[in-house]
Design a protein around this motif. Sequence first.
Motif, short mmCIF file in Angstrom:
data_model
loop_
_atom_site.label_atom_id
_atom_site.label_comp_id
_atom_site.label_asym_id
_atom_site.label_seq_id
_atom_site.Cartn_x
_atom_site.Cartn_y
_atom_site.Cartn_z
N THR A 16 36.14 36.11 45.84
CA THR A 16 37.21 37.11 45.80
C THR A 16 38.03 36.88 44.55
O THR A 16 38.51 35.77 44.30
CB THR A 16 38.12 37.01 47.04
N PHE A 18 41.36 37.93 42.12
CA PHE A 18 42.73 38.41 42.26
C PHE A 18 43.23 38.98 40.93
O PHE A 18 43.01 38.37 39.88
CB PHE A 18 43.65 37.29 42.74
N SER A 32 49.59 38.17 48.58
CA SER A 32 49.38 37.07 47.64
C SER A 32 50.16 37.33 46.35
O SER A 32 50.33 38.48 45.94
CB SER A 32 47.89 36.92 47.33
N PHE A 63 45.18 35.02 53.31
CA PHE A 63 43.76 35.25 53.55
C PHE A 63 43.45 36.51 54.35
O PHE A 63 42.29 36.91 54.42
CB PHE A 63 43.17 34.03 54.27
N LEU A 66 40.91 39.56 53.14
CA LEU A 66 40.21 39.31 51.88
C LEU A 66 38.73 39.66 52.04
O LEU A 66 38.14 39.43 53.09
CB LEU A 66 40.36 37.85 51.46
N ASN A 128 43.13 42.42 45.15
CA ASN A 128 41.89 41.65 45.15
C ASN A 128 40.68 42.56 45.19
O ASN A 128 40.78 43.74 45.55
CB ASN A 128 41.87 40.66 46.32
#
Length: 232
Positions: A16, A18, A32, A63, A66, A128
Amino acid sequence: MREIQKIKNNLARKATEFISGGFKPTNSITESWIGRVYLYHENEAIPLDNDGELMVPLFQLCFKDLPFVPEILKESKIITVFISKKFPMDLTPNGNNWVLREYKSADNIAVKDLKNDTSFIKPFPLSNRLIEEDYPVWEDPEIPDDISDKINELEDSGIIDSYYDIIENNYSHKIGGYATYCQSGIDFGEDFEFVFQIASDGKANLNIVDSGNIYLAKNRKTEEWVFYCDFY
């Protein structure tokens, strides 16, 4: 060519990625951030470094939803990372001029608007996306010997000029995949697995020495964390 595709299939891992900014933040407990941490237990605050100075909030990783999470982090709900302005330059255990807090439950998490006014990082919320195929750098010790031998054979035969004719790397913030080393790779130690990369980020004013990266690895047995960084 079938041989090249076979090599890529054997090496590819999901991750993943970002991306900093580009949307209006929600300031929720599932968001996040880079350069900002606002999720803590009631008794927690921004930690102090080895000199007693307030650390810099570096990363808040939530999390929920995600697209990919490594198996070693399947029970994690939130991770927060703080770093000293005198951050480590070598392989370093958690708590030595950097602190990672891992929460396996969102219960008892409090939102606290805590800041270090001397922070050099410009805070941004993070979106993400899924990386379907993440690949190691050529110097990564995780590349199996039989695959590196096959790549050398392809180079010697003139089918490819180099490994990077068939592979692209992701120099970005990410969990999962591979550490995208700027220099030669490192062995994190027995039972340690790389899981988290924080990259230099111009938008966030984060330059890790010279366009470098921070790599965080977790021990599969003890759940300890270690820090490493490299740069150009």
